[in-house]
Design a protein around this motif. Structure first.
Motif, mmCIF file in Angstrom:
data_model
loop_
_atom_site.group_PDB
_atom_site.id
_atom_site.type_symbol
_atom_site.label_atom_id
_atom_site.label_comp_id
_atom_site.label_asym_id
_atom_site.label_seq_id
_atom_site.Cartn_x
_atom_site.Cartn_y
_atom_site.Cartn_z
ATOM 1 N N THR A 4 0.845 -1.196 0.000
ATOM 2 C CA THR A 4 0.000 0.000 0.000
ATOM 3 C C THR A 4 0.875 1.238 0.000
ATOM 4 O O THR A 4 1.802 1.360 0.805
ATOM 5 C CB THR A 4 -0.914 0.007 1.237
ATOM 6 N N VAL A 5 0.570 2.149 -0.903
ATOM 7 C CA VAL A 5 1.334 3.384 -1.068
ATOM 8 C C VAL A 5 0.424 4.562 -0.778
ATOM 9 O O VAL A 5 -0.735 4.580 -1.212
ATOM 10 C CB VAL A 5 1.868 3.509 -2.512
ATOM 11 N N LEU A 6 0.923 5.565 -0.058
ATOM 12 C CA LEU A 6 0.204 6.808 0.130
ATOM 13 C C LEU A 6 0.927 7.895 -0.653
ATOM 14 O O LEU A 6 2.127 8.114 -0.458
ATOM 15 C CB LEU A 6 0.104 7.184 1.602
ATOM 16 N N VAL A 7 0.192 8.549 -1.564
ATOM 17 C CA VAL A 7 0.749 9.610 -2.402
ATOM 18 C C VAL A 7 0.083 10.924 -2.030
ATOM 19 O O VAL A 7 -1.136 11.073 -2.180
ATOM 20 C CB VAL A 7 0.513 9.322 -3.905
ATOM 21 N N ASN A 82 6.054 11.559 -0.615
ATOM 22 C CA ASN A 82 5.881 12.965 -0.237
ATOM 23 C C ASN A 82 5.978 13.815 -1.500
ATOM 24 O O ASN A 82 7.040 14.342 -1.848
ATOM 25 C CB ASN A 82 6.974 13.385 0.753
ATOM 26 N N ASN A 83 4.852 13.952 -2.184
ATOM 27 C CA ASN A 83 4.837 14.689 -3.441
ATOM 28 C C ASN A 83 4.273 16.099 -3.306
ATOM 29 O O ASN A 83 4.686 17.004 -4.029
ATOM 30 C CB ASN A 83 4.033 13.908 -4.483
ATOM 31 N N ALA A 84 3.322 16.303 -2.398
ATOM 32 C CA ALA A 84 2.649 17.608 -2.294
ATOM 33 C C ALA A 84 3.661 18.723 -2.042
ATOM 34 O O ALA A 84 4.525 18.618 -1.175
ATOM 35 C CB ALA A 84 1.621 17.574 -1.171
ATOM 36 N N GLY A 85 3.553 19.770 -2.814
ATOM 37 C CA GLY A 85 4.456 20.907 -2.676
ATOM 38 C C GLY A 85 4.116 21.958 -3.717
ATOM 39 O O GLY A 85 3.350 21.698 -4.653
ATOM 40 N N SER A 133 10.576 11.238 -1.169
ATOM 41 C CA SER A 133 10.175 12.642 -1.233
ATOM 42 C C SER A 133 10.541 13.221 -2.596
ATOM 43 O O SER A 133 11.579 12.877 -3.172
ATOM 44 C CB SER A 133 10.864 13.458 -0.134
ATOM 45 N N VAL A 134 9.668 14.079 -3.099
ATOM 46 C CA VAL A 134 9.942 14.767 -4.358
ATOM 47 C C VAL A 134 10.567 16.116 -4.022
ATOM 48 O O VAL A 134 9.892 17.023 -3.538
ATOM 49 C CB VAL A 134 8.665 14.944 -5.194
ATOM 50 N N GLY A 135 11.861 16.210 -4.221
ATOM 51 C CA GLY A 135 12.573 17.456 -4.009
ATOM 52 C C GLY A 135 12.643 18.242 -5.304
ATOM 53 O O GLY A 135 11.688 18.272 -6.084
ATOM 54 N N SER A 136 13.790 18.841 -5.573
ATOM 55 C CA SER A 136 13.960 19.635 -6.793
ATOM 56 C C SER A 136 15.433 19.962 -6.974
ATOM 57 O O SER A 136 16.185 20.075 -5.991
ATOM 58 C CB SER A 136 13.161 20.937 -6.698
ATOM 59 N N THR A 137 15.822 20.146 -8.235
ATOM 60 C CA THR A 137 17.172 20.660 -8.473
ATOM 61 C C THR A 137 17.335 22.063 -7.891
ATOM 62 O O THR A 137 18.458 22.507 -7.652
ATOM 63 C CB THR A 137 17.482 20.684 -9.976
ATOM 64 N N ALA A 138 16.214 22.742 -7.628
ATOM 65 C CA ALA A 138 16.280 24.068 -6.990
ATOM 66 C C ALA A 138 16.840 23.995 -5.584
ATOM 67 O O ALA A 138 17.276 25.015 -5.033
ATOM 68 C CB ALA A 138 14.891 24.711 -6.964
#
Length: 251
Positions: A4-7, A82-85, A133-138
């Motif tokens: 089970t995955v939570l997105v 952890n995608n929300a941002g 987690s979805v980070g960023s090159t920023a």
């Protein structure tokens, strides 16, 4: 089923693409977001393997209560994405809207920390789990106007590194995915509050797409349990990290 995955932030962009891909891969997916109608649309497409769950990343009480708020049969979360941002504005620091800064901190930092802390004890008790987690090159490369947005993503990068250190000795994995220029989502529309300006960001480019991020997440979570991808940086071939900026005519 393989777990089970939570997105978080599953109503659009990366989150929606990740939900689609992981259901296709055989996972059960809990998709969270604030827009119930979009969650319901996903449910109608993805079927019983998808649980729509309305959740506001600004609502600390709801985030802390999350493990017990999930319905029976869905409370064991094996993978947290952890995608929300969001990013808001491109003004320089001295003229930026402080309310935008606060909202980015609440969502990109506080919300991510809260939901991770809420679900982590269960993973540790079961000695099984993966936090992506979805980070960023920023978070690595500065650019004008990135100020607090880039700082929040730098926080995410370091938080994930430290999380992996804390989890040493367990079988819990922790990964930071750091995309660069990516189109096909609402990111620039939200940031610039102008659809025409948002379209210009991607003019004459071939950016990454949400499906590329979903493909990468799918690969990461399906790796053998002894393999941890600490961080992965992604850019389209039309992008590269620039050299140091020089402003001529300044004493």
């Amino acid at each position: 089923m393989v777990g089970t995955v939570l997105v978080t932030g599953a109503t659009a962009g990366f989150g929606k693409a990740i939900a689609h891909r992981l259901v296709k891969d055989g996972y059960r997916v809990i998709g969270t977001g604030r827009r119930q109608e979009r969650l319901d649309e996903l449910k109608s497409v993805l079927g019983d393997a998808f649980l729509p769950f309305r959740l506001d990343m600004d609502d600390t009480a709801s985030l802390r209560a999350l493990p017990d708020s999930l319905p029976n049969g869905w409370q064991t979360v094996d993978v947290l994405i952890n995608n929300a941002g969001l990013a808001l504005g491109l003004d320089p620091a001295q003229t930026a809207n402080i309310d935008d800064w606060e909202q980015m901190i609440r969502t990109n930092v506080s919300g991510l920390v809260e939901i991770t802390r809420a679900l982590l004890p269960g993973m540790v008790d079961r000695n099984k789990g993966h936090i992506v987690s979805v980070g960023s090159t920023a978070g690595t490369y500065p650019y004008p106007g990135a100020n607090v947005y880039g700082a929040t993503k730098a926080f995410v990068s370091q938080f994930m590194r430290n999380l992996r250190s804390d989890l040493l000795g367990t079988r819990i994995r922790a990964t930071n995915v750091e995309p660069g220029l990516c189109g096909g989502s609402e990111f620039s529309n939200v940031r610039l509050r102008d659809d025409a300006k948002a379209a210009d960001v991607y003019k004459d480019t071939h950016p990454l797409l949400p499906e590329d991020i979903a493909e990468t997440v799918s690969w990461i979570v399906k790796l053998p349990a002894h393999v941890n991808i600490n961080r992965i940086e992604m850019m389209p071939v039309c992008q590269a990290s620039a050299g140091l900026a020089v402003k001529h005519g300044v004493d």
